[in-house]
Design a protein around this motif. Structure first.
Motif, PDB file in Angstrom:
ATOM      1  N   MET A  20      47.310  29.354  62.602  1.00 28.68           N
ATOM      2  CA  MET A  20      46.852  28.860  61.306  1.00 28.68           C
ATOM      3  C   MET A  20      47.316  29.814  60.216  1.00 28.68           C
ATOM      4  SD  MET A  20      45.361  26.167  62.291  1.00 28.68           S
ATOM      5  CE  MET A  20      44.531  25.610  60.817  1.00 28.68           C
ATOM      6  N   ARG A  21      47.665  29.256  59.077  1.00 24.19           N
ATOM      7  CA  ARG A  21      48.205  30.060  57.983  1.00 24.19           C
ATOM      8  C   ARG A  21      47.099  30.460  57.015  1.00 24.19           C
ATOM      9  NH1 ARG A  21      52.759  28.100  53.646  1.00 24.19           N
ATOM     10  NH2 ARG A  21      53.422  30.152  52.926  1.00 24.19           N
ATOM     11  N   LEU A  22      46.987  31.765  56.769  1.00 20.50           N
ATOM     12  CA  LEU A  22      45.974  32.307  55.877  1.00 20.50           C
ATOM     13  C   LEU A  22      46.638  32.986  54.686  1.00 20.50           C
ATOM     14  CD1 LEU A  22      43.645  34.154  58.448  1.00 20.50           C
ATOM     15  CD2 LEU A  22      43.699  31.710  57.879  1.00 20.50           C
ATOM     16  N   LEU A  23      45.921  33.006  53.564  1.00 22.12           N
ATOM     17  CA  LEU A  23      46.345  33.790  52.404  1.00 22.12           C
ATOM     18  C   LEU A  23      45.343  34.919  52.222  1.00 22.12           C
ATOM     19  CD1 LEU A  23      48.133  34.317  49.939  1.00 22.12           C
ATOM     20  CD2 LEU A  23      46.652  32.771  48.629  1.00 22.12           C
ATOM     21  N   LEU A  24      45.831  36.141  52.239  1.00 21.54           N
ATOM     22  CA  LEU A  24      45.018  37.328  51.998  1.00 21.54           C
ATOM     23  C   LEU A  24      45.334  37.839  50.601  1.00 21.54           C
ATOM     24  CD1 LEU A  24      43.205  39.740  52.871  1.00 21.54           C
ATOM     25  CD2 LEU A  24      45.280  40.789  53.838  1.00 21.54           C
ATOM     26  N   VAL A  25      44.309  37.909  49.746  1.00 19.17           N
ATOM     27  CA  VAL A  25      44.492  38.406  48.372  1.00 19.17           C
ATOM     28  C   VAL A  25      43.653  39.674  48.244  1.00 19.17           C
ATOM     29  CG1 VAL A  25      44.534  37.802  45.934  1.00 19.17           C
ATOM     30  CG2 VAL A  25      44.605  35.986  47.661  1.00 19.17           C
ATOM     31  N   GLU A  26      44.325  40.813  48.282  1.00 23.44           N
ATOM     32  CA  GLU A  26      43.664  42.121  48.321  1.00 23.44           C
ATOM     33  C   GLU A  26      44.586  43.146  47.678  1.00 23.44           C
ATOM     34  OE1 GLU A  26      41.701  45.239  48.480  1.00 23.44           O
ATOM     35  OE2 GLU A  26      40.623  43.651  49.564  1.00 23.44           O
ATOM     36  N   ASP A  27      44.065  43.913  46.716  1.00 24.27           N
ATOM     37  CA  ASP A  27      44.921  44.845  45.989  1.00 24.27           C
ATOM     38  C   ASP A  27      44.936  46.252  46.570  1.00 24.27           C
ATOM     39  OD1 ASP A  27      42.270  45.273  45.178  1.00 24.27           O
ATOM     40  OD2 ASP A  27      42.902  46.088  43.246  1.00 24.27           O
ATOM     41  N   THR A  28      44.122  46.542  47.556  1.00 24.32           N
ATOM     42  CA  THR A  28      44.160  47.844  48.220  1.00 24.32           C
ATOM     43  C   THR A  28      45.188  47.774  49.344  1.00 24.32           C
ATOM     44  OG1 THR A  28      41.815  48.208  47.721  1.00 24.32           O
ATOM     45  CG2 THR A  28      42.817  49.613  49.401  1.00 24.32           C
TER      46      THR A  28
END
Length: 221
Positions: A1-9
């Motif tokens: 499954m395709r996930l989007l991770l949005v994290e600036d660290t």
């Protein structure tokens, strides 16, 4: 499954991307909210892991834009904030779950799989299709033995398993298997379908090619 991770660290994001990839997910990583907002308007994801504190566009504002556009993809919020008011605000904005930093990777994976089950109307029980069994922890058994799959092979089989008996286009398989950083053509999905097909040989489950439609996971009585 395709996930989007949005994290600036960056350190945390790299660790999560690697761990979730090893768990069988295809993970795109973006470090700011505005870039994520743009990508979400063109790409399809099964789930978004979203940090609240982001540059250019914060996580809650991004979440609000998604829901305003009618995007119902499950969203798991990550944040260092622990106040009840922050959690309530995020859930009222349309988040599906909430995890405070620091957290254990096992809990994050469990919450992701729970959200994916819920969004697809599945129970927590193992899913059986002929001699193939998919366990909620993200692994397969074939004829009562663990089925050895690479992460991309697992993505292909998971996508087909979730739509078993129905056609899945090559583009759908490609979108759930490869990330934005992968340099692969849509035709390359055929290689992974071929590999999974070979690993299913000898069982009553097979991948059938449907001309003009894609592929379908079928079970012979």
């Amino acid at each position: 499954m395709r996930l989007l991770l949005v994290e600036d660290t960056a350190g945390l994001a790299c660790w999560l991307q690697k761990a979730l990839t090893q768990a069988g997910f295809a993970v795109d990583w973006l470090a700011d909210g505005l870039a994520a907002d743009q990508v979400l308007q063109t790409e399809q994801y099964s789930l978004v892991v979203l940090d609240i504190s982001l540059p250019r566009l914060d996580g809650l504002s991004l979440l609000g834009r998604m829901r305003k556009r009618g995007q119902n993809v499950p969203v798991l919020l990550l944040t260092a904030r622990t106040g009840v008011a922050d959690r309530v605000r995020g859930l009222n904005q349309g988040a599906d779950d909430y995890l405070s930093k620091p957290f254990e990777l096992e809990e994050l994976e469990a919450r992701i799989r729970a959200l994916l089950r819920r969004s697809q109307g599945q129970s927590q029980e193992a899913q059986a299709f002929g001699e193939l069994i998919f366990h909620d922890e993200g692994y397969f058994e074939l004829q009562h033995k663990p089925l050895a799959l690479t992460p991309r092979e697992s993505s292909v089989l998971t996508t087909l398993m979730q739509r078993r008996g129905r056609p899945v286009s090559r583009q759908q398989l490609y979108e759930q298997t490869f990330t934005l950083a992968d340099e692969a053509s849509q035709e390359s999905i055929e290689l992974y379908v071929h590999r999974v097909r070979k690993k299913l040989s000898g069982s009553n489950v097979s991948i059938v090619t449907l001309r003009g439609l894609g592929y379908s996971l079928e079970c012979q009585p």
